[in-house]
Design a protein around this motif. Structure first.
Motif, PDB file in Angstrom:
ATOM      1  N   GLU A   1      -6.760   4.209  -4.729  1.00 37.57           N
ATOM      2  CA  GLU A   1      -6.179   3.390  -5.794  1.00 37.57           C
ATOM      3  C   GLU A   1      -5.092   2.466  -5.237  1.00 37.57           C
ATOM      4  OE1 GLU A   1      -6.683   6.528  -9.547  1.00 37.57           O
ATOM      5  OE2 GLU A   1      -4.840   6.493  -8.335  1.00 37.57           O
ATOM      6  N   ALA A   2      -4.269   3.020  -4.318  1.00 33.34           N
ATOM      7  CA  ALA A   2      -3.165   2.248  -3.741  1.00 33.34           C
ATOM      8  C   ALA A   2      -3.685   1.048  -2.951  1.00 33.34           C
ATOM      9  CB  ALA A   2      -2.327   3.146  -2.837  1.00 33.34           C
ATOM     10  N   VAL A   3      -4.740   1.267  -2.187  1.00 36.20           N
ATOM     11  CA  VAL A   3      -5.310   0.193  -1.374  1.00 36.20           C
ATOM     12  C   VAL A   3      -5.951  -0.872  -2.265  1.00 36.20           C
ATOM     13  CG1 VAL A   3      -7.073  -0.386   0.336  1.00 36.20           C
ATOM     14  CG2 VAL A   3      -5.636   1.645   0.649  1.00 36.20           C
ATOM     15  N   ASN A   4      -6.722  -0.441  -3.267  1.00 35.76           N
ATOM     16  CA  ASN A   4      -7.359  -1.387  -4.177  1.00 35.76           C
ATOM     17  C   ASN A   4      -6.321  -2.247  -4.896  1.00 35.76           C
ATOM     18  OD1 ASN A   4     -10.464  -1.266  -4.651  1.00 35.76           O
ATOM     19  ND2 ASN A   4      -9.880   0.869  -4.353  1.00 35.76           N
TER      20      ASN A   4
ATOM     21  N   VAL B   1       0.845  -1.206   0.000  1.00 32.53           N
ATOM     22  CA  VAL B   1       0.000   0.000   0.000  1.00 32.53           C
ATOM     23  C   VAL B   1       0.874   1.247   0.000  1.00 32.53           C
ATOM     24  CG1 VAL B   1      -1.714   1.348   1.260  1.00 32.53           C
ATOM     25  CG2 VAL B   1      -1.925  -1.140   1.178  1.00 32.53           C
ATOM     26  N   ARG B   2       1.880   1.277   0.876  1.00 37.19           N
ATOM     27  CA  ARG B   2       2.756   2.449   0.962  1.00 37.19           C
ATOM     28  C   ARG B   2       3.510   2.672  -0.345  1.00 37.19           C
ATOM     29  NH1 ARG B   2       4.274   1.401   6.864  1.00 37.19           N
ATOM     30  NH2 ARG B   2       2.835   2.769   7.954  1.00 37.19           N
ATOM     31  N   LYS B   3       3.963   1.587  -0.964  1.00 38.07           N
ATOM     32  CA  LYS B   3       4.681   1.707  -2.238  1.00 38.07           C
ATOM     33  C   LYS B   3       3.744   2.245  -3.316  1.00 38.07           C
ATOM     34  CE  LYS B   3       5.441  -1.946  -4.686  1.00 38.07           C
ATOM     35  NZ  LYS B   3       5.920  -3.284  -5.133  1.00 38.07           N
ATOM     36  N   ASN B   4       2.524   1.753  -3.352  1.00 39.78           N
ATOM     37  CA  ASN B   4       1.556   2.207  -4.350  1.00 39.78           C
ATOM     38  C   ASN B   4       1.209   3.688  -4.177  1.00 39.78           C
ATOM     39  OD1 ASN B   4       1.467  -0.374  -5.368  1.00 39.78           O
ATOM     40  ND2 ASN B   4      -0.473  -0.918  -4.393  1.00 39.78           N
ATOM     41  N   LYS B   5       1.198   4.134  -2.916  1.00 38.53           N
ATOM     42  CA  LYS B   5       0.809   5.518  -2.639  1.00 38.53           C
ATOM     43  C   LYS B   5       1.787   6.541  -3.219  1.00 38.53           C
ATOM     44  CE  LYS B   5      -0.965   7.182   0.956  1.00 38.53           C
ATOM     45  NZ  LYS B   5      -1.169   7.677   2.329  1.00 38.53           N
ATOM     46  N   LEU B   6       2.970   6.091  -3.579  1.00 36.79           N
ATOM     47  CA  LEU B   6       3.948   7.005  -4.177  1.00 36.79           C
ATOM     48  C   LEU B   6       3.487   7.493  -5.542  1.00 36.79           C
ATOM     49  CD1 LEU B   6       7.259   5.111  -3.287  1.00 36.79           C
ATOM     50  CD2 LEU B   6       6.296   7.127  -2.146  1.00 36.79           C
TER      51      LEU B   6
END
Length: 299
Positions: free
Chosen positions: A206-209, A195-200
């Motif tokens: 979107e990151a959580v999904n 999740v943290r990587k996606n949030k970048l």
């Protein structure tokens, strides 16, 4: 016999209610699968080999007023009173929080056992063990011992009145052996990291999904992400929204502190009468109007 409940907590000052955090949902919800994961985590921490979930008796207390969002898991096994808590923010006050929590745990334990602390017979109680599972962004060692005595203002004899929280860094780059022993802990840590990587590069939603979809493809937690997809999505969004909210509050607090210091410096310069309001404003990072307002308060 285990105690289970569905906890909702008032989130002050946002004034909304949320279910338990994902960590508690995975390890402390009281379902058979959750109890198996909790037993695996306990075995990994204690190098034990329990296989019967009935060895665990959940003792989690709900509605603890000083915990903003519930994620505590407490249970008795092997004559130990265990408290597990996950934290995404470094908190040096965990020993104090644990001390307050354990006081209520022991009070309830004594009531259930019908023990009289005012009697002449020594009462034996389960030994306390407090583990904090930290997965925030602050770089910490694999294991940190947080001690209540570090918060004492007055001096005491070494070893008197001690209470300790063992904080385990469970980010993927830490405590490899612990996560190897407990796959559920690894799966949880992998998901949070994803999740943290996606949030970048994505919005939080979107990151959580995307992270949940990846967890489903990897069959993390033996299919729990697929079985409870919406529940996990909602819990994760809540947690990361709260994390962002707390971070913004801290940044606002730092900004307020900087502004207060700047106003204090400006007032000192005005009292000294060595600089013009324009010069003070430029040097202190304030507007001329703010400096003139401070000047009015001096006269």
């Amino acid at each position: 016999m285990t105690e289970t409940s569905d906890t909702f907590t008032e989130l002050h000052p946002v004034q909304r209610q949320y279910k338990d955090r994902l960590f508690k949902f995975i390890f402390g919800s009281g379902t058979e699968d959750s109890m198996k994961r909790l037993l695996s985590l306990y075995n990994a921490l204690n190098n034990s080999n329990h296989t019967d979930i009935s060895d665990i008796s959940l003792t989690t207390i709900e509605n603890i007023i000083y915990v903003t969002m519930k994620n505590d898991i407490s249970f008795v096994i092997d004559d130990q009173m265990n408290l597990y808590e996950q934290q995404s923010s470094y908190n040096p006050n965990m020993p104090l929080r644990g001390f307050m929590y354990f006081a209520q745990l022991y009070q309830r334990h004594l009531a259930l056992e019908k023990k009289d602390i005012y009697g002449t017979k020594k009462i034996m109680i389960p030994a306390p063990r407090f583990a904090v599972f930290y997965n925030g962004t602050k770089n910490t060692p694999d294991l940190v011992k947080l001690r209540l005595s570090d918060s004492f203002e007055g001096k005491t004899e070494k070893g008197d009145f001690e209470w300790t929280a063992s904080m385990y860094n469970i980010n993927l780059s830490h405590n490899y052996e612990l996560q190897k022993k407990c796959k559920s802990l690894y799966d949880y840590s992998w998901y949070v990291e994803e999740v943290r990587k996606n949030k970048l590069t994505m919005t939080t939603k979107e990151a959580v999904n995307a992270a949940v979809d990846s967890a489903i493809k990897k069959n993390l937690l033996d299919g729990l992400f697929l079985q409870q997809k919406m529940e996990i999505l909602n819990m994760t969004l809540t947690e990361f929204d709260q994390e962002e909210y707390d971070r913004n509050r801290r940044e606002e607090g730092r900004e307020e502190g900087k502004n207060e210091k700047a106003r204090e410096n400006a007032r000192n310069f005005l009292v000294m009468k060595v600089l013009t309001p324009e010069q003070i404003a430029q040097g202190c990072g304030l507007s001329v109007e703010e400096v003139l307002e401070i000047e009015k308060g001096i006269k």
